[in-house]
Design an enzyme around this catalytic site. Structure first.
Site, PDB file in Angstrom:
ATOM      1  N   ASP A 298     -14.361   0.919 -20.787  1.00  0.00           N
ATOM      2  CA  ASP A 298     -13.135   1.723 -20.898  1.00  0.00           C
ATOM      3  C   ASP A 298     -12.777   2.063 -22.337  1.00  0.00           C
ATOM      4  O   ASP A 298     -11.598   2.197 -22.694  1.00  0.00           O
ATOM      5  CB  ASP A 298     -11.953   1.003 -20.213  1.00  0.00           C
ATOM      6  CG  ASP A 298     -12.272   0.678 -18.768  1.00  0.00           C
ATOM      7  OD1 ASP A 298     -12.948   1.478 -18.123  1.00  0.00           O
ATOM      8  OD2 ASP A 298     -11.838  -0.397 -18.302  1.00  0.00           O
TER       9      ASP A 298
ATOM     10  N   LYS B 264     -15.657   6.369 -23.217  1.00  0.00           N
ATOM     11  CA  LYS B 264     -16.999   6.971 -23.211  1.00  0.00           C
ATOM     12  C   LYS B 264     -16.985   8.351 -22.555  1.00  0.00           C
ATOM     13  O   LYS B 264     -17.614   9.284 -23.035  1.00  0.00           O
ATOM     14  CB  LYS B 264     -17.990   6.060 -22.445  1.00  0.00           C
ATOM     15  CG  LYS B 264     -18.180   4.690 -23.086  1.00  0.00           C
ATOM     16  CD  LYS B 264     -19.098   3.812 -22.266  1.00  0.00           C
ATOM     17  CE  LYS B 264     -18.530   3.359 -20.959  1.00  0.00           C
ATOM     18  NZ  LYS B 264     -17.373   2.453 -21.048  1.00  0.00           N
TER      19      LYS B 264
ATOM     20  N   GLY C  91     -15.596   3.998 -14.353  1.00  0.00           N
ATOM     21  CA  GLY C  91     -14.520   4.956 -14.126  1.00  0.00           C
ATOM     22  C   GLY C  91     -14.245   5.665 -15.430  1.00  0.00           C
ATOM     23  O   GLY C  91     -13.870   5.036 -16.414  1.00  0.00           O
ATOM     24  N   HIS C  92     -14.488   6.959 -15.468  1.00  0.00           N
ATOM     25  CA  HIS C  92     -14.339   7.716 -16.707  1.00  0.00           C
ATOM     26  C   HIS C  92     -13.304   8.816 -16.497  1.00  0.00           C
ATOM     27  O   HIS C  92     -13.432   9.625 -15.582  1.00  0.00           O
ATOM     28  CB  HIS C  92     -15.686   8.325 -17.124  1.00  0.00           C
ATOM     29  CG  HIS C  92     -16.778   7.304 -17.253  1.00  0.00           C
ATOM     30  ND1 HIS C  92     -18.111   7.611 -17.188  1.00  0.00           N
ATOM     31  CD2 HIS C  92     -16.729   5.968 -17.428  1.00  0.00           C
ATOM     32  CE1 HIS C  92     -18.828   6.515 -17.334  1.00  0.00           C
ATOM     33  NE2 HIS C  92     -18.020   5.502 -17.465  1.00  0.00           N
TER      34      HIS C  92
ATOM     35  N   GLN D  49     -20.072   0.927 -18.498  1.00  0.00           N
ATOM     36  CA  GLN D  49     -19.744  -0.438 -18.923  1.00  0.00           C
ATOM     37  C   GLN D  49     -19.954  -0.575 -20.439  1.00  0.00           C
ATOM     38  O   GLN D  49     -19.750   0.389 -21.143  1.00  0.00           O
ATOM     39  CB  GLN D  49     -20.549  -1.482 -18.131  1.00  0.00           C
ATOM     40  CG  GLN D  49     -20.137  -1.567 -16.667  1.00  0.00           C
ATOM     41  CD  GLN D  49     -20.839  -0.546 -15.783  1.00  0.00           C
ATOM     42  OE1 GLN D  49     -22.033  -0.345 -15.873  1.00  0.00           O
ATOM     43  NE2 GLN D  49     -20.102   0.112 -14.914  1.00  0.00           N
TER      44      GLN D  49
HETATM   45  P1  GDP Z   1     -14.638   4.935 -20.217  1.00  0.00           P
HETATM   46  O1  GDP Z   1     -14.823   4.084 -19.012  1.00  0.00           O
HETATM   47  O2  GDP Z   1     -15.228   4.336 -21.445  1.00  0.00           O
HETATM   48  O3  GDP Z   1     -15.075   6.361 -20.005  1.00  0.00           O
HETATM   49  O4  GDP Z   1     -13.060   4.981 -20.483  1.00  0.00           O
HETATM   50  P2  GDP Z   1     -11.926   5.242 -19.370  1.00  0.00           P
HETATM   51  O5  GDP Z   1     -11.887   6.697 -19.092  1.00  0.00           O
HETATM   52  O6  GDP Z   1     -12.059   4.302 -18.232  1.00  0.00           O
HETATM   53  O7  GDP Z   1     -10.638   4.751 -20.170  1.00  0.00           O
HETATM   54  C1  GDP Z   1     -10.257   5.334 -21.372  1.00  0.00           C
HETATM   55  C2  GDP Z   1      -8.841   5.912 -21.195  1.00  0.00           C
HETATM   56  O8  GDP Z   1      -8.319   6.250 -22.460  1.00  0.00           O
HETATM   57  C3  GDP Z   1      -8.813   7.191 -20.379  1.00  0.00           C
HETATM   58  O9  GDP Z   1      -7.617   7.235 -19.655  1.00  0.00           O
HETATM   59  C4  GDP Z   1      -8.842   8.305 -21.426  1.00  0.00           C
HETATM   60  O10 GDP Z   1      -8.200   9.495 -21.001  1.00  0.00           O
HETATM   61  C5  GDP Z   1      -8.057   7.658 -22.535  1.00  0.00           C
HETATM   62  N1  GDP Z   1      -8.463   8.039 -23.901  1.00  0.00           N
HETATM   63  C6  GDP Z   1      -9.705   8.341 -24.373  1.00  0.00           C
HETATM   64  N2  GDP Z   1      -9.655   8.542 -25.716  1.00  0.00           N
HETATM   65  C7  GDP Z   1      -8.361   8.374 -26.072  1.00  0.00           C
HETATM   66  C8  GDP Z   1      -7.686   8.417 -27.330  1.00  0.00           C
HETATM   67  O11 GDP Z   1      -8.253   8.657 -28.386  1.00  0.00           O
HETATM   68  N3  GDP Z   1      -6.328   8.182 -27.313  1.00  0.00           N
HETATM   69  C9  GDP Z   1      -5.645   7.882 -26.183  1.00  0.00           C
HETATM   70  N4  GDP Z   1      -4.339   7.652 -26.259  1.00  0.00           N
HETATM   71  N5  GDP Z   1      -6.262   7.826 -24.975  1.00  0.00           N
HETATM   72  C10 GDP Z   1      -7.602   8.057 -24.928  1.00  0.00           C
HETATM   73  P1  IMO Z   2     -16.665   1.805 -17.425  1.00  0.00           P
HETATM   74  O1  IMO Z   2     -17.960   2.587 -17.344  1.00  0.00           O
HETATM   75  C1  IMO Z   2     -14.553  -1.971 -17.379  1.00  0.00           C
HETATM   76  C2  IMO Z   2     -16.296  -5.214 -14.995  1.00  0.00           C
HETATM   77  C3  IMO Z   2     -15.495  -5.675 -13.793  1.00  0.00           C
HETATM   78  C4  IMO Z   2     -15.879  -7.142 -13.760  1.00  0.00           C
HETATM   79  C5  IMO Z   2     -17.352  -7.101 -14.185  1.00  0.00           C
HETATM   80  C6  IMO Z   2     -18.338  -7.159 -13.026  1.00  0.00           C
HETATM   81  O2  IMO Z   2     -15.488   2.515 -16.877  1.00  0.00           O
HETATM   82  O3  IMO Z   2     -16.448   1.291 -18.808  1.00  0.00           O
HETATM   83  P2  IMO Z   2     -19.083  -5.355 -11.199  1.00  0.00           P
HETATM   84  O4  IMO Z   2     -18.286  -4.632 -10.147  1.00  0.00           O
HETATM   85  O5  IMO Z   2     -19.777  -4.459 -12.153  1.00  0.00           O
HETATM   86  O6  IMO Z   2     -20.007  -6.394 -10.630  1.00  0.00           O
HETATM   87  O7  IMO Z   2     -17.981  -6.198 -12.030  1.00  0.00           O
HETATM   88  O8  IMO Z   2     -17.533  -5.905 -14.901  1.00  0.00           O
HETATM   89  N1  IMO Z   2     -16.597  -3.765 -15.024  1.00  0.00           N
HETATM   90  C7  IMO Z   2     -15.968  -2.898 -15.825  1.00  0.00           C
HETATM   91  N2  IMO Z   2     -14.945  -3.070 -16.690  1.00  0.00           N
HETATM   92  N3  IMO Z   2     -15.145  -0.767 -17.257  1.00  0.00           N
HETATM   93  C8  IMO Z   2     -16.194  -0.581 -16.423  1.00  0.00           C
HETATM   94  O9  IMO Z   2     -16.900   0.566 -16.411  1.00  0.00           O
HETATM   95  C9  IMO Z   2     -16.632  -1.663 -15.633  1.00  0.00           C
HETATM   96  N4  IMO Z   2     -17.590  -1.826 -14.705  1.00  0.00           N
HETATM   97  C10 IMO Z   2     -17.567  -3.118 -14.353  1.00  0.00           C
HETATM   98  O10 IMO Z   2     -14.112  -5.502 -13.999  1.00  0.00           O
HETATM   99  O11 IMO Z   2     -15.180  -7.844 -14.760  1.00  0.00           O
HETATM  100 MG    MG Z   3     -13.718   3.220 -17.505  1.00  0.00          MG
END
Ligand code: GDP
Ligand code: IMO
Ligand code: MG
Length: 429
Positions: free
Chosen positions: A13, A16, A40-41, A223
């Site tokens: 999170d 990416k 989850g992106h 991840q």
């Molecule tokens: P990922 O799993 O690495 O793709 O990240 P996620 O999308 O799960 O979580 C990142 C969250 O931060 C999302 O809700 C994005 O919209 C948000 N985000 C990404 N870059 C920025 C940033 O520079 N500033 C802020 N405030 N939010 C951001």
């Molecule tokens: P993105 O791509 C954050 C975490 C789960 C748990 C551990 C194992 O959005 O960064 P699993 O279901 O993979 O066996 O769970 O890994 N986890 C993540 N945490 N972002 C993710 O993906 C994750 N995918 C798995 O919360 O701790």
């Molecule tokens: Mg994510």
């Protein structure tokens, strides 16, 4: 002209999806190579918000998306996601989405096993997403996985299901959970097969052609290094390798094709699920970061645990991940704090240690040592050039670079696609 591989350097999170979407404008093909719909992106483009789990983020830019053999594919989740983004105006067809025919599938029985095992672990649970990721990877290595290509062969499906059911039903019955019938799984797969099979192809071959034609490939990790099954905080990890090296094996290209490795790091740290997190904050500052950063899991909606930037772990991620440059995200979330801290070393049982220990018992006892810096009262939110950043924010970024031994080549200052500062184009490296 180089390819680029994006990986997370913390616990996921980091943003990416936003960075891959932004970089995709410079790429032709975007490839997922590990993980599954545990990812989850969130991508924000004007007033549209795209939430992707399995589909490569490049599809939002109209680029070719690829799901490589290293990904575990839940066909039902895939089709639901395709329907959702199609309703948002994206086009997903076998021309724009290629899925490796040798990718292992996630069936409902995998999610059931995942959840039953987590329940049995009780207080020692991992906090998985409950989506069957671990059991599906176990089946792949145990050589009993049903792969995408098997959906076209009723006979293969028949004997493979017998083997799968023997294994999982024994386990489910032992755990006191409901078992599955062969007919239920067959009906499930036969219902999905006609819509999923047209996407199946020989991904390695198409990527080889694309590479030789000089097309730019962006490999999209899910991840992060601290969730890597070898290099992460085991056993509180996911079940795949998440480091850049896997972009090659997980898609069928040679290791020299992965190009520039861009590590994504949040300007602080978060974690969902259980496991050690030395710089975690249990106070008001932690709650402030969570609220300002909207730190809730995209997949499960769980609140993310928040803490200060851990330079010790990020430096390790740089080394094992082969990171050439960092995209630092969410700098704006730190705006207005009186002071900011960076974890620069650890103690274990009162003694200074130079690296994070391997044993989970020791990992849980590690205490962070912080360096404190003044915060900044000006806003970085929405900044699109280095010149717009307050001097103190620049000092914070420079200190991180120094500590983790990697240059910050991209900065992100809001969820919005274009609120991004480019210092060095990774495709030109
Ligand atoms: P990922 O799993 O690495 O793709 O990240 P996620 O999308 O799960 O979580 C990142 C969250 O931060 C999302 O809700 C994005 O919209 C948000 N985000 C990404 N870059 C920025 C940033 O520079 N500033 C802020 N405030 N939010 C951001
Ligand atoms: P993105 O791509 C954050 C975490 C789960 C748990 C551990 C194992 O959005 O960064 P699993 O279901 O993979 O066996 O769970 O890994 N986890 C993540 N945490 N972002 C993710 O993906 C994750 N995918 C798995 O919360 O701790
Ligand atoms: Mg994510």
């Amino acid at each position: 002209m180089s390819n680029v591989t994006v990986i997370g350097t913390q616990w996921g999170d980091e943003g990416k999806g936003k960075i891959v979407d932004w970089l995709a404008s410079r790429a032709d093909i975007v490839v997922r190579f590990q993980g599954g719909h545990n990812a989850g992106h969130t991508l924000v483009v004007g007033d549209q918000v795209y939430k992707l789990s399995l589909l490569p983020s490049g599809l939002v830019r109209g680029k070719t998306g690829v799901i490589g053999n290293g990904v575990v594919v839940d066909p039902e989740a895939l089709l639901t996601e395709i329907d959702r983004v199609t309703a948002q105006g994206l086009t997903v067809t076998p021309e724009t989405l290629w899925i490796a025919e040798n990718a292992p599938l996630i069936l409902p029985i995998h999610a059931a096993t995942d959840r039953a095992r987590e329940a049995a672990r009780g207080e020692r649970k991992i906090g998985t997403t409950g989506r069957g990721i671990g059991p599906a990877y176990e089946d792949k290595v145990a050589r009993r996985a049903i792969r995408l290509c098997d959906l076209a062969e009723p006979e293969t499906l028949d004997w493979k299901l017998d083997e799968l059911l023997l294994h999982h039903n024994t386990l489910l019955a032992g755990l006191g959970a409901d078992t599955f019938t062969k007919q239920a799984l067959l009906d499930h797969l036969n219902r999905l097969a006609p819509r999923v099979l047209p996407f199946a192809c020989s991904v390695w071959e198409r990527l080889d052609e694309a590479r030789r034609a000089g097309r730019r490939i962006l490999f999209e990790g899910a991840q992060a290094v601290m969730l890597d099954v070898d290099h992460g905080t085991y056993p509180f990890v996911t079940s795949s390798n998440t480091i850049a090296a896997v972009a090659a094996s997980g898609s069928g290209v040679g290791p020299s094709s992965i190009g520039f490795v861009l590590g994504i790091a949040k300007a602080y740290a978060t974690r969902v699920g259980e496991g050690p997190f030395p710089s975690e904050l249990h106070d008001e500052t932690g709650r402030t970061l969570g609220q300002r950063g909207h730190e809730f899991g995209t997949v499960t909606g769980r609140p993310r645990r928040c803490g200060w930037f851990d330079a010790m772990l990020a430096r390790r991620a740089v080394k094992v991940g082969g990171v050439n440059g960092i995209a630092l995200t969410k700098l704006d979330v730190l705006d207005g704090l009186d002071e900011v801290k960076i974890c620069t070393s650890y103690t274990l049982d009162g003694k200074s240690i130079t690296s994070f220990p391997a044993s989970p018992a020791a990992q849980a006892r590690v205490k962070p040592v912080y360096e404190t810096m003044p915060g900044w009262s000006e806003t970085t939110q929405g900044a699109r050039s280095w010149a717009d950043l307050p001097a103190q924010a620049i000092k914070y970024v420079r200190r991180i670079e120094e500590l983790i031994e990697a240059p910050v080549t991209l900065l992100s200052t809001s969820p919005e696609r274009d609120d991004t500062i480019l210092m060095r184009d990774p495709f030109e490296d």
